[in-house]
Design a protein around this motif. Structure first.
Motif, PDB file in Angstrom:
ATOM      1  N   ARG A  37     -15.381  -2.256 -21.497  1.00  0.00           N
ATOM      2  CA  ARG A  37     -15.285  -0.797 -21.398  1.00  0.00           C
ATOM      3  C   ARG A  37     -13.963  -0.387 -20.751  1.00  0.00           C
ATOM      4  O   ARG A  37     -13.296   0.539 -21.203  1.00  0.00           O
ATOM      5  CB  ARG A  37     -16.467  -0.253 -20.591  1.00  0.00           C
ATOM      6  N   VAL A  38     -13.565  -1.104 -19.706  1.00  0.00           N
ATOM      7  CA  VAL A  38     -12.337  -0.757 -18.987  1.00  0.00           C
ATOM      8  C   VAL A  38     -11.094  -1.125 -19.794  1.00  0.00           C
ATOM      9  O   VAL A  38     -10.126  -0.366 -19.838  1.00  0.00           O
ATOM     10  CB  VAL A  38     -12.300  -1.441 -17.604  1.00  0.00           C
ATOM     11  N   THR A  39     -11.116  -2.280 -20.433  1.00  0.00           N
ATOM     12  CA  THR A  39      -9.937  -2.725 -21.178  1.00  0.00           C
ATOM     13  C   THR A  39      -9.852  -2.127 -22.566  1.00  0.00           C
ATOM     14  O   THR A  39      -8.799  -2.163 -23.198  1.00  0.00           O
ATOM     15  CB  THR A  39      -9.910  -4.259 -21.305  1.00  0.00           C
ATOM     16  N   GLY A  40     -10.961  -1.593 -23.054  1.00  0.00           N
ATOM     17  CA  GLY A  40     -10.969  -1.049 -24.400  1.00  0.00           C
ATOM     18  C   GLY A  40     -11.134  -2.120 -25.452  1.00  0.00           C
ATOM     19  O   GLY A  40     -11.013  -1.849 -26.637  1.00  0.00           O
ATOM     20  N   GLY A  41     -11.410  -3.335 -25.025  1.00  0.00           N
ATOM     21  CA  GLY A  41     -11.583  -4.445 -25.953  1.00  0.00           C
ATOM     22  C   GLY A  41     -13.043  -4.684 -26.265  1.00  0.00           C
ATOM     23  O   GLY A  41     -13.932  -4.151 -25.624  1.00  0.00           O
ATOM     24  N   ASP A  42     -13.261  -5.486 -27.281  1.00  0.00           N
ATOM     25  CA  ASP A  42     -14.633  -5.858 -27.626  1.00  0.00           C
ATOM     26  C   ASP A  42     -14.806  -7.366 -27.568  1.00  0.00           C
ATOM     27  O   ASP A  42     -15.795  -7.903 -28.025  1.00  0.00           O
ATOM     28  CB  ASP A  42     -15.011  -5.333 -29.007  1.00  0.00           C
ATOM     29  N   GLY A  43     -13.802  -8.048 -27.024  1.00  0.00           N
ATOM     30  CA  GLY A  43     -13.864  -9.488 -26.912  1.00  0.00           C
ATOM     31  C   GLY A  43     -13.309 -10.215 -28.115  1.00  0.00           C
ATOM     32  O   GLY A  43     -12.997 -11.390 -28.057  1.00  0.00           O
ATOM     33  N   SER A  44     -13.151  -9.528 -29.242  1.00  0.00           N
ATOM     34  CA  SER A  44     -12.657 -10.203 -30.443  1.00  0.00           C
ATOM     35  C   SER A  44     -11.154 -10.058 -30.626  1.00  0.00           C
ATOM     36  O   SER A  44     -10.528 -10.853 -31.284  1.00  0.00           O
ATOM     37  CB  SER A  44     -13.375  -9.657 -31.681  1.00  0.00           C
ATOM     38  N   SER A  45     -10.583  -9.011 -30.047  1.00  0.00           N
ATOM     39  CA  SER A  45      -9.142  -8.825 -30.176  1.00  0.00           C
ATOM     40  C   SER A  45      -8.601  -8.202 -28.907  1.00  0.00           C
ATOM     41  O   SER A  45      -9.317  -7.565 -28.153  1.00  0.00           O
ATOM     42  CB  SER A  45      -8.826  -7.926 -31.361  1.00  0.00           C
ATOM     43  N   VAL A  46      -7.327  -8.381 -28.697  1.00  0.00           N
ATOM     44  CA  VAL A  46      -6.665  -7.835 -27.517  1.00  0.00           C
ATOM     45  C   VAL A  46      -5.770  -6.701 -27.963  1.00  0.00           C
ATOM     46  O   VAL A  46      -5.046  -6.811 -28.940  1.00  0.00           O
ATOM     47  CB  VAL A  46      -5.835  -8.932 -26.820  1.00  0.00           C
ATOM     48  N   THR A  47      -5.832  -5.610 -27.247  1.00  0.00           N
ATOM     49  CA  THR A  47      -4.981  -4.471 -27.563  1.00  0.00           C
ATOM     50  C   THR A  47      -4.009  -4.237 -26.418  1.00  0.00           C
ATOM     51  O   THR A  47      -4.360  -4.439 -25.269  1.00  0.00           O
ATOM     52  CB  THR A  47      -5.815  -3.203 -27.824  1.00  0.00           C
ATOM     53  N   THR A  48      -2.801  -3.841 -26.723  1.00  0.00           N
ATOM     54  CA  THR A  48      -1.810  -3.612 -25.681  1.00  0.00           C
ATOM     55  C   THR A  48      -1.602  -2.132 -25.399  1.00  0.00           C
ATOM     56  O   THR A  48      -0.873  -1.784 -24.491  1.00  0.00           O
ATOM     57  CB  THR A  48      -0.454  -4.241 -26.066  1.00  0.00           C
ATOM     58  N   ALA A  49      -2.201  -1.280 -26.173  1.00  0.00           N
ATOM     59  CA  ALA A  49      -2.002   0.151 -25.984  1.00  0.00           C
ATOM     60  C   ALA A  49      -2.698   0.628 -24.716  1.00  0.00           C
ATOM     61  O   ALA A  49      -3.812   0.238 -24.418  1.00  0.00           O
ATOM     62  CB  ALA A  49      -2.552   0.917 -27.183  1.00  0.00           C
ATOM     63  N   VAL A  50      -2.012   1.474 -23.970  1.00  0.00           N
ATOM     64  CA  VAL A  50      -2.602   2.072 -22.781  1.00  0.00           C
ATOM     65  C   VAL A  50      -3.021   3.482 -23.145  1.00  0.00           C
ATOM     66  O   VAL A  50      -2.189   4.299 -23.517  1.00  0.00           O
ATOM     67  CB  VAL A  50      -1.594   2.107 -21.609  1.00  0.00           C
ATOM     68  N   THR A  51      -4.298   3.749 -23.086  1.00  0.00           N
ATOM     69  CA  THR A  51      -4.774   5.085 -23.420  1.00  0.00           C
ATOM     70  C   THR A  51      -4.901   5.913 -22.156  1.00  0.00           C
ATOM     71  O   THR A  51      -5.022   5.377 -21.060  1.00  0.00           O
ATOM     72  CB  THR A  51      -6.140   5.012 -24.129  1.00  0.00           C
ATOM     73  N   ALA A  52      -4.869   7.213 -22.326  1.00  0.00           N
ATOM     74  CA  ALA A  52      -4.999   8.118 -21.188  1.00  0.00           C
ATOM     75  C   ALA A  52      -6.332   7.879 -20.500  1.00  0.00           C
ATOM     76  O   ALA A  52      -7.360   7.737 -21.135  1.00  0.00           O
ATOM     77  CB  ALA A  52      -4.894   9.551 -21.666  1.00  0.00           C
ATOM     78  N   GLY A  53      -6.300   7.813 -19.202  1.00  0.00           N
ATOM     79  CA  GLY A  53      -7.515   7.626 -18.438  1.00  0.00           C
ATOM     80  C   GLY A  53      -7.877   6.176 -18.183  1.00  0.00           C
ATOM     81  O   GLY A  53      -8.750   5.905 -17.375  1.00  0.00           O
ATOM     82  N   ARG A  54      -7.237   5.251 -18.861  1.00  0.00           N
ATOM     83  CA  ARG A  54      -7.520   3.833 -18.635  1.00  0.00           C
ATOM     84  C   ARG A  54      -6.765   3.387 -17.386  1.00  0.00           C
ATOM     85  O   ARG A  54      -5.597   3.707 -17.215  1.00  0.00           O
ATOM     86  CB  ARG A  54      -7.085   3.000 -19.831  1.00  0.00           C
ATOM     87  N   PRO A  55      -7.435   2.645 -16.485  1.00  0.00           N
ATOM     88  CA  PRO A  55      -6.746   2.200 -15.276  1.00  0.00           C
ATOM     89  C   PRO A  55      -5.597   1.252 -15.586  1.00  0.00           C
ATOM     90  O   PRO A  55      -5.612   0.553 -16.598  1.00  0.00           O
ATOM     91  CB  PRO A  55      -7.840   1.490 -14.479  1.00  0.00           C
ATOM     92  N   LYS A  56      -4.609   1.249 -14.718  1.00  0.00           N
ATOM     93  CA  LYS A  56      -3.455   0.355 -14.881  1.00  0.00           C
ATOM     94  C   LYS A  56      -3.688  -0.988 -14.214  1.00  0.00           C
ATOM     95  O   LYS A  56      -3.101  -1.986 -14.596  1.00  0.00           O
ATOM     96  CB  LYS A  56      -2.195   0.988 -14.284  1.00  0.00           C
ATOM     97  N   ILE A  57      -4.549  -1.007 -13.172  1.00  0.00           N
ATOM     98  CA  ILE A  57      -4.861  -2.241 -12.461  1.00  0.00           C
ATOM     99  C   ILE A  57      -6.372  -2.399 -12.380  1.00  0.00           C
ATOM    100  O   ILE A  57      -7.079  -1.518 -11.905  1.00  0.00           O
ATOM    101  CB  ILE A  57      -4.253  -2.243 -11.051  1.00  0.00           C
ATOM    102  N   LEU A  58      -6.839  -3.542 -12.860  1.00  0.00           N
ATOM    103  CA  LEU A  58      -8.263  -3.881 -12.831  1.00  0.00           C
ATOM    104  C   LEU A  58      -8.464  -4.952 -11.773  1.00  0.00           C
ATOM    105  O   LEU A  58      -7.880  -6.037 -11.864  1.00  0.00           O
ATOM    106  CB  LEU A  58      -8.722  -4.376 -14.199  1.00  0.00           C
ATOM    107  N   ILE A  59      -9.268  -4.646 -10.779  1.00  0.00           N
ATOM    108  CA  ILE A  59      -9.543  -5.582  -9.692  1.00  0.00           C
ATOM    109  C   ILE A  59     -10.876  -6.253  -9.979  1.00  0.00           C
ATOM    110  O   ILE A  59     -11.896  -5.587 -10.137  1.00  0.00           O
ATOM    111  CB  ILE A  59      -9.601  -4.841  -8.338  1.00  0.00           C
TER     112      ILE A  59
END
Length: 112
Positions: A37-59
């Protein structure tokens, strides 16, 4: 800079006191759902786009990282944001994991 934390309930509550949002997880399924949910991924692919509202640092706590180690590694190898930072959980470092200080000492060869 926007932060987000995924970890034990008490740790997530502590971060909430200083204004950092987060999700408390107790098992792999919850951890994976929160991570995707936080990364915007579904586990099958990696996306590099940063969408508005997505955190920049995941702890992530070390315990959570161990639960979803493969997905975290895949994300770190192919994506830009959020950057993933591991911290010890409530019970300290997981056996076998190096602390940041240990890694720095190993890299520069100096003990401070």
């Amino acid at each position: 800079m926007e932060y987000y934390v995924i970890g034990e309930r008490e740790l997530v509550l502590a971060f909430a006191l200083v204004g950092v949002a987060g999700t408390a997880v107790a098992n792999r399924e919850e951890a994976l759902e929160a991570f995707n949910r936080v990364t915007g991924g579904d586990g099958s692919s990696v996306t590099t786009a940063v969408t508005a509202g997505r955190p920049k640092i995941l702890i992530l706590t070390e315990d959570v990282t161990l639960m979803i180690e493969e997905e975290v590694l895949q994300w770190q190898m192919g994506a830009d944001y959020p950057l993933i930072v591991e911290i010890p959980g409530l019970h300290g470092h997981v056996d076998g994991k190096k602390s940041l200080t240990d890694s720095i000492r190993e890299a520069i060869g100096i003990h401070i």
